[in-house]
Scaffold this active site. Sequence first.
Site, short mmCIF file in Angstrom:
data_model
loop_
_atom_site.label_atom_id
_atom_site.label_comp_id
_atom_site.label_asym_id
_atom_site.label_seq_id
_atom_site.Cartn_x
_atom_site.Cartn_y
_atom_site.Cartn_z
N GLU A 381 0.86 -1.20 0.00
CA GLU A 381 0.00 0.00 0.00
C GLU A 381 0.88 1.23 0.00
O GLU A 381 1.84 1.31 0.78
CB GLU A 381 -0.89 0.05 1.25
CG GLU A 381 -2.07 -0.87 1.23
CD GLU A 381 -2.94 -0.75 2.48
OE1 GLU A 381 -2.99 0.35 3.07
OE2 GLU A 381 -3.55 -1.76 2.85
C1 BG6 Z 1 -4.01 1.54 5.66
C2 BG6 Z 1 -5.11 0.52 5.58
O1 BG6 Z 1 -3.68 1.75 6.99
O2 BG6 Z 1 -4.27 2.84 5.23
C3 BG6 Z 1 -6.20 0.83 4.55
O3 BG6 Z 1 -4.59 -0.76 5.34
C4 BG6 Z 1 -6.52 2.31 4.61
O4 BG6 Z 1 -7.30 0.02 4.82
C5 BG6 Z 1 -5.26 3.10 4.25
O5 BG6 Z 1 -7.59 2.70 3.82
C6 BG6 Z 1 -5.50 4.59 4.24
O6 BG6 Z 1 -6.07 4.99 5.46
P1 BG6 Z 1 -7.39 5.89 5.51
O7 BG6 Z 1 -7.76 5.91 6.94
O8 BG6 Z 1 -6.98 7.21 5.02
O9 BG6 Z 1 -8.38 5.21 4.65
#
Ligand code: BG6
Length: 479
Positions: A381
């Site tokens: 991610e």
């Molecule tokens: C990560 C998670 O911590 O961050 C995701 O695995 C999440 O599920 C992403 O969407 C971004 O965080 P947020 O709170 O901005 O959606």
Amino acid sequence: MKKISKDLLLGCSISANQAEGSWNIDGKGLSIAELRRYNPNLDRKDINTERKMTKEKLEEALKDDGTYIYPKKFGVDFYNRYKEDIKLIADMKNNCFRTSIAWTRIFPNGDEKEPNQKGLEFYDNLIDELIKNKIEPIITISHYEMPFNLVEKYGGWKNPILIDFYLNFARTVLERYKDKVKYWIPFNEINAANYSVWAGAGLRDDEHPQILGLSMVALNNIFIANAKTIKMGREISKSFQFGSMVATLLNYSENSNPELVLKTERDQQLKIYSFFDVLHRGEYSKFSLNLLNKFGIKLNISEDDKKILKENTCDFVGFSYYMSGVVNDLESELTEGNLAKTGKNSFLQENEWGWQIDPVGLRILMNRLYDRYQKPLFILENGIGFDEKLIDGQINDDYRIDYIKNHLLQIQNAIDDGVECIGYTAWSLMDIISHGTSEMTKRYGFIYVDQDNYGNGSKTRIPKKSYEWFKNVCENREI
Ligand code: BG6
């Protein structure tokens, strides 16, 4: 122009609970994610408080009497639109896609013996559709979406009985997709069990406020479930590759005062290495054990469990990376971050939610992780959220192009440094419900979704400018 390695898996990432919706369709049970409200009065800089699940918020969510809305119940309709979305992935020339399997579609309450066939059929179709389009599926088995029943009836992950329930779920999907899926991530951001105890471990924050409290007992159960899944998976298929997944809370020392540098070392051991060490070295580091001792936490790990942890470590070092922070003397201002607040860095810019943008930090981190574990890395991610509105039917998100481009450049730099890297999946394919705030306004996608914070809108998918740009990168392997 810089060449990007042809061998790199390049694609996007989402999770079931933030995208699918249809929360009670085809036998699906209630998950903990669907109990996270959208709060229209939230001060943007206060995400970490909003994220916390308290007794009052939970009671309110279970009533769901219209005071708040619960957007993960409707998601962005990926459940019904997955074919259209996969077509967009294929047209973007991505060669992989990461999503999760909602535990509650397969075992609605988590403690059933037999799976829900309708739930399995959905993932049969989804995975087949990916394969048909030559897209490698990368599957997270549990992404913040455990059955609520396991929280209510058994107390969440602090109860070791959850290991067996999880293994039943994991066995079902590993066996079913053994010839179709190679890359598996047993738990999303495993360290969330310590920082975001509701999402990561099914514990209420007001009952478990302290990092290194009972959440460590829960985390230890999750570690054992992770290792047992790998052991079981290796018996099911020799071609499986299991990844760790840690939210890497990279922090720098604010200055070169050796005392602060030492404090930063400790911070990084606590926030990053203590998790990867169990997942890749198969044991708690001396640092973690000392700390647990200091906090009076006894983990009671049996000799059998120690052996299981040691013998079943992950194959690749998977992680999320969004930002970096600073360790300071506590006098300077803190900013919001992914899972935890951190110190401000005057050299970096931040997005509207206070997340500090630091592509070079990714190269630093990749070098450190590779040096320490000597296993290939996978950036599972990475991305940036913006409040975006269509102008003349378009989103010209040059800022996202810059963000992803600069991070990809640093990944390639790290590869040139000698780091082995399997892949990169950007967060996220399309705009989905925010994990932290359950809002829609915080948009991460390459594809705009016509939907507001309340679920209104046509849900039409509109590729942003960054979609075309990323397509080019994937196709030509050049940035
Ligand atoms: C990560 C998670 O911590 O961050 C995701 O695995 C999440 O599920 C992403 O969407 C971004 O965080 P947020 O709170 O901005 O959606």
